[in-house]
Design an enzyme around this catalytic site. Structure first.
Site, PDB file in Angstrom:
ATOM      1  N   LYS A  11       0.837  -1.196   0.000  1.00 43.82           N
ATOM      2  CA  LYS A  11       0.000   0.000   0.000  1.00 43.82           C
ATOM      3  C   LYS A  11       0.877   1.252   0.000  1.00 43.82           C
ATOM      4  CE  LYS A  11      -3.861  -0.767   2.251  1.00 43.82           C
ATOM      5  NZ  LYS A  11      -4.528  -1.071   3.533  1.00 43.82           N
ATOM      6  N   ARG A  32      -3.567   3.108   8.284  1.00 41.23           N
ATOM      7  CA  ARG A  32      -3.820   1.892   7.503  1.00 41.23           C
ATOM      8  C   ARG A  32      -2.633   0.946   7.559  1.00 41.23           C
ATOM      9  NH1 ARG A  32      -4.865   4.339   1.634  1.00 41.23           N
ATOM     10  NH2 ARG A  32      -6.119   2.454   1.370  1.00 41.23           N
ATOM     11  N   GLY A  61      -8.295  -7.947   4.251  1.00 46.13           N
ATOM     12  CA  GLY A  61      -9.148  -8.025   5.426  1.00 46.13           C
ATOM     13  C   GLY A  61      -8.483  -8.579   6.666  1.00 46.13           C
ATOM     14  N   MET A  91      -5.910  -7.156   8.398  1.00 48.01           N
ATOM     15  CA  MET A  91      -5.481  -6.160   9.373  1.00 48.01           C
ATOM     16  C   MET A  91      -6.395  -4.935   9.268  1.00 48.01           C
ATOM     17  SD  MET A  91      -1.406  -6.711   9.143  1.00 48.01           S
ATOM     18  CE  MET A  91      -1.377  -6.560   7.393  1.00 48.01           C
ATOM     19  N   ARG A 103      -3.055  -1.578  -6.583  1.00 48.01           N
ATOM     20  CA  ARG A 103      -2.253  -2.800  -6.454  1.00 48.01           C
ATOM     21  C   ARG A 103      -2.553  -3.694  -7.650  1.00 48.01           C
ATOM     22  NH1 ARG A 103      -5.720  -4.900  -1.322  1.00 48.01           N
ATOM     23  NH2 ARG A 103      -7.723  -4.692  -2.331  1.00 48.01           N
ATOM     24  N   HIS A 132      -1.236 -43.089  -2.624  1.00 47.31           N
ATOM     25  CA  HIS A 132      -1.694 -43.778  -3.821  1.00 47.31           C
ATOM     26  C   HIS A 132      -2.887 -43.067  -4.436  1.00 47.31           C
ATOM     27  CE1 HIS A 132      -4.110 -46.861  -5.959  1.00 47.31           C
ATOM     28  NE2 HIS A 132      -2.933 -47.169  -6.459  1.00 47.31           N
ATOM     29  N   SER A 138      16.202 -42.312 -16.792  1.00 46.37           N
ATOM     30  CA  SER A 138      15.014 -41.559 -16.393  1.00 46.37           C
ATOM     31  C   SER A 138      15.016 -41.521 -14.872  1.00 46.37           C
ATOM     32  CB  SER A 138      13.752 -42.243 -16.914  1.00 46.37           C
ATOM     33  OG  SER A 138      12.626 -41.554 -16.434  1.00 46.37           O
ATOM     34  N   CYS A 191      10.700 -38.945 -14.430  1.00 44.85           N
ATOM     35  CA  CYS A 191       9.337 -39.463 -14.532  1.00 44.85           C
ATOM     36  C   CYS A 191       8.642 -39.543 -13.176  1.00 44.85           C
ATOM     37  CB  CYS A 191       9.324 -40.814 -15.225  1.00 44.85           C
ATOM     38  SG  CYS A 191      10.211 -42.077 -14.329  1.00 44.85           S
ATOM     39  N   TYR A 233      14.128 -34.065 -21.259  1.00 50.33           N
ATOM     40  CA  TYR A 233      12.679 -33.963 -21.131  1.00 50.33           C
ATOM     41  C   TYR A 233      12.222 -34.198 -19.701  1.00 50.33           C
ATOM     42  CZ  TYR A 233      12.472 -39.051 -20.809  1.00 50.33           C
ATOM     43  OH  TYR A 233      12.636 -40.345 -20.391  1.00 50.33           O
TER      44      TYR A 233
END
Ligand code: ADP
Ligand code: MG
Ligand code: MG
Length: 901
Positions: free
Chosen positions: A26, A96, A105, A107, A340, A461, A779, A849, A869
């Protein structure tokens, strides 16, 4: 002398928009708006460092603060040409809060500070509006009493209501001056009763009280909880902004509003906002009166509207992002009170990023950076209809659990996977509820709308499987006591009982279980998504594959942009026939027969039965992946997972196979392991039972031959799991090639294929240079690699890992290492493994993977260590594509910054 307080006003500011950490969001926004010439009331910001000092020094202020505040008050008085407490023409201020991250909301704010019995008269006099002056006064006394002194808001509101009845008016705006005057007296009386002191008349005393309250609110329970839930860490504290009041409540030529530079829900480039005439502060959002749309303001006050429209354009150009602003109109003059970066829906995030790039406000690369992984995730899932009202929602909450897979699902409760399948066949919508799930439940899980378990964490799982399908799932709802025999579940705290067949709605994004049938809506799939993802694909280097076990998953993944399969788990095929679920039983029987066989011949015979099933699945997968590589992992889990453990089920199986039940029971007993995770599994199985490997390789290669003949381009990569040594891998590689080459030779075609391994044990990573002599690709199976490196069981870690992540408890890790790679430890092994592997085989293909392949931060790390990859479950493929592009842009930006310095 250290500077604790920063002034802004009259076009100048001792800070700017970049100083969020020090001035809070702010404060930084106010400084910036002041600097670029917007009409902002003057004021000063007490820094977040002051808050930090306050808490580090037993709630004492730095010694220089008093003087600095006094100086800044004097400066403010000079700038505004008004004085605090002046009985003729008083300066009023708001106090503020505001930290570097917005905590809506959380503070409190105090308005109209500086009013007392004398100055209120002055205010009435200069504005020629006594009613307004006392309205402001009663607001201040109320806010001060509740926020600073912690008195009951309800008690005060009650007095307000009684007064209105007495005067005979409904609306606040209709209360006459005398009504407010009386109310102030009543409030003050109440204040004296509750605190034993008179209401402070001295404005400086009021100011210090308010500053203390703002700092105090930083550690209030709701603020602490909010930061924990939102994972906000590393902030110094809140700043305190003290600024001159402007008044939206002086009459019909005044008012207050909030607005967004673009529509925050659709992202469209339209000015969007609400305005309330003759009102102050929170009145707009408090729902006391219904505000009007900005288009009305354009009619009411065309000049003010034009000015606001100019501010809108200016701020957006300046910040290069959508802004959320607060403004007040006092007697026809516009004042800006806050700006903001605006929160937006996922759909709006895409829309705004794309539009801004097209408008050349930002680059395409920046547009790609603007999308958050959650935006993508939330785009695809159904959600509870926002028309369902909040009260209904709240009254229907049954339990809270861990939000494993987002989205929402509605269905009838069923406690058994088998029955879920039956119900689904009848066309029912079912929510599968289990204490936990196991591979045997996969069929039921596949047809359920959503899955709820009482135990487990985000990597259990149930969570992993459901995530793979993008299916709504809540796990770890520990307050639910599930009773399979009575087919009920009881909330252990409230005592509420729900039965099989009753309706349940799961909100997988929030982890809330509702005992109700709530309406769901599917968010629209925006066109802008495709555009942005195309941009991302043009930027990234890393390829993105998917983890898919079935042709259906493979096709879904292609839709999501997968470029091959990085992990196809063959054992899932042993359990469920996804094309013909009714035929699943045949497969299960075949694998069970194989496991129960006590000699090689019998095993080979059983495996022969499995062969056609596997081949058919592979054909489907190769077809779906036409032209893309497919990595198939040979059997991995310990065999006990495939056989029944309850006596009744064992008897059933014995009957079907025509063998004594004791034989079944004995074999199951033999398979028991104290620590199956580190037991007879992975490639160890193929060392003992080479015939399993032989059957699987045959199924793969025969399917590949069939597809290639049919004109499909196949690139099979056969992957051996859980390797720990070069020799072990060599034996299996040789066996694989024997079978494959023989088939290929007989078929008389050319069919290139690769043989590689998973790296999921520290030993394999450490000896990567040796392993790479045999393996054509690596992998990284980071689920197991994390388990084996940390010595933590993924399935049990849910019990203690939260403590390890909780900053207030142990705070050992910043996050769950099963979700986001432990870059420090596991990452070190990965780095080493890639480096050593490529020393032996420079062109070694490397991927990942584990679940981490779909986690944005982990994907970024994979890019940095030079992987080729990543592989993610189908629904997370777009997240990985995005992250792979973002890391390229971020690296570039960092390099550019480094050069500048
Ligand atoms: P929040 O962070 O909860 O939005 P704010 O500090 O922004 O709290 O203030 C609450 C309300 O009071 C907002 O509507 C704001 O615009 C209004 N407000 C704050 N300071 C002033 C001021 N100096 N003059 C007029 N209204 C103000
Ligand atoms: Mg605000
Ligand atoms: Mg593994």
């Amino acid at each position: 002398m250290k500077k604790w307080v920063y002034f802004f006003g009259a076009g100048k500011a001792e800070g700017d928009g970049e100083w969020r950490d020090l001035l809070g969001g702010k404060g930084a926004g106010l400084a910036e708006m002041t600097k670029i010439g917007l009409p902002v009331p003057a004021g000063f910001t007490v820094s977040t460092e002051t808050c930090d000092y306050f808490y580090k020094n037993g709630k004492k202020y730095p010694s220089e603060l008093k003087k600095q505040i006094a100086e800044n008050v004097a400066k403010l008085e000079k700038t505004t040409k008004k004085q605090l407490g002046d009985p003729k023409n008083p300066l009023l201020v708001s106090v503020r809060s505001g930290s570097a991250r917005s905590m809506p909301g959380m503070m409190e704010t105090i308005l109209n500070l500086g009013l007392n019995d004398k100055s209120v008269a002055g205010l009435g006099h200069v504005t020629n509006n006594e009613r307004f002056a006392y309205d402001a006064y009663r607001r201040f006394v109320q806010m001060y009493s509740t926020v600073v002194m912690g008195m009951s808001k309800e008690d005060l509101e009650h007095r307000l209501r009684t007064m209105k009845q007495r005067v005979g008016v409904k609306e606040d705006t209709a209360v006459p001056a005398s009504g407010w005057k009386d109310l102030v007296a009543e409030y003050k009386q109440y204040f004296r009763e509750k605190s034993g002191k008179a209401f402070p008349e001295d404005p400086m005393e009021q100011l210090w009280g308010a500053i203390g309250a703002v700092f105090g609110s930083w550690m209030a329970e709701k603020a602490v909880t909010y930061r924990r839930v939102e994972k906000i860490t590393g902030l110094l504290g809140t700043a305190v902004n003290v600024m001159q009041m402007v008044f939206g409540n002086t009459g019909d030529n005044s008012g207050t509003g909030v607005c967004f530079t673009r529509d925050p829900s659709s992202g469209e480039k339209i000015f969007y906002g609400d305005y309330l005439t003759n009102a102050q502060g929170e009145d707009v959002v408090a729902g006391i009166r219904t505000p009007v749309h900005l288009t009305e303001l354009a009619k009411l006050m065309p000049k003010v509207y034009d000015q606001l429209e100019k501010v809108r354009v200016k701020l957006e150009k300046h910040y290069r992002d959508m802004q959320d602003m607060e403004f007040t109109v006092e007697d026809g003059t516009l004042y800006m009170l806050q700006t903001r970066t605006g929160k937006r829906t996922p759909a709006a995030a895409f829309h705004i990023a794309m539009d801004m790039a097209n408008e050349k406000l930002i680059t395409k690369e920046e547009a790609v950076l603007r999308i958050k992984p959650e935006d993508i995730e939330r785009l695809f899932y159904p959600v509870i209809d926002s028309k369902v009202d909040k009260k209904t929602l709240e009254s229907k909450i049954l339990a809270h659990g861990i939000n494993a897979v987002p989205g929402a699902a509605v269905g009838k409760i069923c406690f058994s996977a088998n029955e879920t399948e039956e119900w689904a066949k009848r066309g029912e919508k079912v929510i599968l509820v289990r204490r936990e799930t196991s591979p045997e439940d996969v069929g039921g899980m596949a047809v359920a709308q959503g899955i709820l378990t009482a135990t487990g964490g985000k990597t259990s799982h149930a969570a992993v499987v459901a995530r793979g399908w993008g299916k709504c799932c809540i796990v770890g709802a520990e307050t639910l006591d599930i009773n399979y025999s009575t087919k009920t579940m009881t909330h252990t705290k409230s005592g509420k009982v729900v039965k099989e067949g009753e309706w349940l709605t799961l909100d997988g994004s929030e982890g809330i279980v509702y005992s109700a049938q709530l309406a769901l809506v599917t968010p629209e799939f925006p066109k802008t998504y495709r555009t942005l993802m195309k941009w991302a694909d043009e930027i990234r280097r890393l390829r993105v594959r998917t983890n898919a076990d079935t042709p259906q998953d493979a096709r879904k993944a292609i839709e999501f942009g997968a470029e091959g399969i990085g992990l196809c788990r063959t054992e899932h095929m042993f359990f469920t026939d996804f094309d013909h679920p009714e035929k699943s039983h045949d497969r299960q029987l075949a694998i069970q027969e194989m496991i129960l066989a006590d000699n090689r011949e019998a095993r080979v015979k059983a495996l022969e039965k499995l062969l056609p099933f596997q081949r058919r699945d592979f054909v489907g997968i190769f077809q779906a992946m036409n032209g893309f590589p497919v990595t198939i992992r040979l059997i991995d889990p310990p065999l006990h997972e495939f056989v029944p453990h309850e006596h009744a089920k064992q008897a059933e199986l014995a009957k079907e196979l025509g063998i004594p039940v004791e034989t079944v029971a004995r074999r199951v007993e033999q398979l028991h392991e104290a620590n199956p995770m580190l037991g007879h599994r992975g490639c160890r199985l193929s060392i003992t039972y080479p015939e399993i490997l032989e059957m699987q390789v045959r199924a793969i290669i025969e399917a590949a031959i069939e597809c290639q003949r049919g004109g499909v381009k196949v690139l099979p990569e056969i992957m051996i799991p859980l390797t720990l040594d070069k020799k072990e891998l060599g034996i299996l590689e040789q066996a694989t090639r024997r079978v494959a080459d023989d088939l290929i030779k007989k078929a008389n075609i050319k069919l290139p294929y690769l043989v590689g391994t998973m790296i999921e044990l520290p030993r394999a990573a450490l000896l990567a240079n040796e392993i790479a002599e045999v393996a054509e690709f690596f992998s990284f199976g980071t689920n197991d690699l994390t388990q084996t490196t940390m010595g933590l069981s993924r399935d049990d870690a849910g019990r203690f890992l939260p403590d390890y992540v909780d900053e207030k408890k142990a705070g050992v890790f910043a996050g769950d290492p099963f979700q986001t790679l432990d870059i420090k430890g596991v990452g070190m092994l990965m780095r080493w493994g890639i480096e050593k592997g490529r020393e032996t085989r420079p062109k070694l293909k490397v991927g990942i993977c584990g679940e981490h392949g779909g986690d944005a931060d982990s994907v970024k790390f994979c890019h940095e260590i030079g992987m080729d990859y990543v592989s993610a479950s189908p629904f997370r493929v777009p997240i990985s594509r995005l992250a792979a592009a973002q890391v390229v842009v971020e690296t570039k930006q960092k390099a550019a910054k480094g050069k500048k310095k």
